[in-house]
Scaffold this motif. Sequence first.
Motif, PDB file in Angstrom:
ATOM      1  N   MET A 196     -45.854 -39.260  48.799  1.00  0.00           N
ATOM      2  CA  MET A 196     -44.176 -39.311  48.155  1.00  0.00           C
ATOM      3  C   MET A 196     -43.168 -39.298  48.655  1.00  0.00           C
ATOM      4  N   GLY A 197     -42.978 -39.763  50.705  1.00  0.00           N
ATOM      5  CA  GLY A 197     -41.924 -40.330  50.548  1.00  0.00           C
ATOM      6  C   GLY A 197     -41.774 -41.438  50.997  1.00  0.00           C
ATOM      7  N   ALA A 198     -43.105 -42.539  51.031  1.00  0.00           N
ATOM      8  CA  ALA A 198     -42.787 -43.792  50.123  1.00  0.00           C
ATOM      9  C   ALA A 198     -42.073 -44.268  49.087  1.00  0.00           C
ATOM     10  N   ALA A 199     -42.805 -43.264  47.953  1.00  0.00           N
ATOM     11  CA  ALA A 199     -41.595 -43.429  47.047  1.00  0.00           C
ATOM     12  C   ALA A 199     -40.513 -43.058  46.740  1.00  0.00           C
ATOM     13  N   VAL A 200     -40.271 -42.462  47.802  1.00  0.00           N
ATOM     14  CA  VAL A 200     -39.026 -41.944  47.780  1.00  0.00           C
ATOM     15  C   VAL A 200     -38.092 -42.335  48.171  1.00  0.00           C
ATOM     16  N   VAL A 201     -38.133 -43.081  49.394  1.00  0.00           N
ATOM     17  CA  VAL A 201     -38.016 -44.043  49.939  1.00  0.00           C
ATOM     18  C   VAL A 201     -37.213 -45.207  49.183  1.00  0.00           C
ATOM     19  N   THR A 202     -38.392 -46.271  48.739  1.00  0.00           N
ATOM     20  CA  THR A 202     -37.908 -46.802  47.837  1.00  0.00           C
ATOM     21  C   THR A 202     -36.831 -46.858  47.394  1.00  0.00           C
ATOM     22  N   VAL A 203     -37.159 -45.820  46.754  1.00  0.00           N
ATOM     23  CA  VAL A 203     -35.995 -45.744  45.176  1.00  0.00           C
ATOM     24  C   VAL A 203     -34.333 -45.345  45.996  1.00  0.00           C
ATOM     25  N   ILE A 204     -34.574 -43.977  46.686  1.00  0.00           N
ATOM     26  CA  ILE A 204     -32.860 -43.809  47.522  1.00  0.00           C
ATOM     27  C   ILE A 204     -32.783 -44.743  48.712  1.00  0.00           C
ATOM     28  N   ASP A 205     -33.502 -45.589  49.028  1.00  0.00           N
ATOM     29  CA  ASP A 205     -32.639 -46.811  49.936  1.00  0.00           C
ATOM     30  C   ASP A 205     -33.254 -48.310  49.392  1.00  0.00           C
ATOM     31  N   PRO A 206     -32.837 -49.048  48.456  1.00  0.00           N
ATOM     32  CA  PRO A 206     -32.568 -49.699  48.301  1.00  0.00           C
ATOM     33  C   PRO A 206     -32.500 -51.436  49.212  1.00  0.00           C
ATOM     34  N   ASP A 207     -31.535 -50.853  50.609  1.00  0.00           N
ATOM     35  CA  ASP A 207     -31.813 -51.630  51.368  1.00  0.00           C
ATOM     36  C   ASP A 207     -32.799 -51.916  52.734  1.00  0.00           C
ATOM     37  N   LEU A 208     -33.721 -51.374  52.485  1.00  0.00           N
ATOM     38  CA  LEU A 208     -35.070 -51.512  53.135  1.00  0.00           C
ATOM     39  C   LEU A 208     -35.199 -52.864  53.807  1.00  0.00           C
ATOM     40  N   PRO A 209     -35.178 -53.052  54.674  1.00  0.00           N
ATOM     41  CA  PRO A 209     -36.018 -54.658  55.683  1.00  0.00           C
ATOM     42  C   PRO A 209     -37.173 -54.687  54.432  1.00  0.00           C
ATOM     43  N   THR A 210     -37.300 -56.361  54.511  1.00  0.00           N
ATOM     44  CA  THR A 210     -38.416 -57.124  53.642  1.00  0.00           C
ATOM     45  C   THR A 210     -39.531 -56.753  54.086  1.00  0.00           C
ATOM     46  N   ALA A 211     -39.956 -57.257  55.288  1.00  0.00           N
ATOM     47  CA  ALA A 211     -41.624 -56.787  55.497  1.00  0.00           C
ATOM     48  C   ALA A 211     -41.328 -54.983  54.912  1.00  0.00           C
ATOM     49  N   ALA A 212     -40.598 -54.598  55.231  1.00  0.00           N
ATOM     50  CA  ALA A 212     -41.284 -52.598  54.899  1.00  0.00           C
ATOM     51  C   ALA A 212     -41.289 -52.209  53.668  1.00  0.00           C
ATOM     52  N   THR A 213     -40.832 -53.085  52.789  1.00  0.00           N
ATOM     53  CA  THR A 213     -40.533 -52.274  51.495  1.00  0.00           C
ATOM     54  C   THR A 213     -42.191 -53.975  51.074  1.00  0.00           C
TER      55      THR A 213
END
Length: 266
Positions: A196-213
């Motif tokens: 759930m945390g992975a899904a939430v963070v990819t939606v509310i934080d679109p500026d994640l590093p490319t490797a993490a995304t």
Amino acid sequence: MSPTRHTSDRFAPGTFSPRPTPAPASALLRAQARIESLLFLRHGEQQLLTLVIPIGMLIVFSLLPVTDLDDPVDEIYPMTLGIALMGAGFTGQSIAVAFDRRYGALKRIGASGVPTWALIGGKIAAVLSAVVIQLVLLTTIALFLGWRPDLVGLIPAAVFILVGAATFTSLGLLLGGTLGSDLVLALGNTLWFLLMGAAVVTVIDPDLPTAATDALDLLPSVALTHGLVDAASGSFNVVALLILLVWGAGGTLAALRWFSFTMDGD
């Protein structure tokens, strides 16, 4: 009369009634789906994971200034729908199956002649029953919050909902059908929280590093979330669907191979 003569040779077919025979596959699946759906919908703890938490997240993330999204409900609604589906298919089923095994309920089901594929099919049907309720409630709330869907995305959304339900149910059955109940209780909730945390963070934080995304995109919860978010905007995320299908196929094959109706030592 020869002592080795078979009973079937002595009496004409139909002499004795009833004549029990294996139920057709479709009847097996319908009966198992019905009982699994009723049990699932009556379980209060599962409703917390599948309805209460997703609804709370939908309202909080949509109304409070906790994200930088321009129209938060447009992405928060598909995200919470995916989280609700994941809770129904993965955590709810894994814990329910593990404790059914612990208390001998699944052993009795297996003794009644229900094959593993029928049990898995019934569990998937139960999840889909919950998904219908989730869809009605979450969609109604999202519409009141200002969500306006793109009708072109209805078919892609339906595809992701069906594939997501099957995927997370198979993973839940794999976990609950192979490990001990106490371990499943801890591991199931932990994995649900992390997914759930992975899904939430990819939606509310679109500026994640490319490797993490790129790494997070391989998770089934993130693939489902991205598929539903894109469907809500009218597009079809083929890559996300393929990721879900791979997880679903792997979970199903592994569950069919290692699923056990009993705990070790029973």
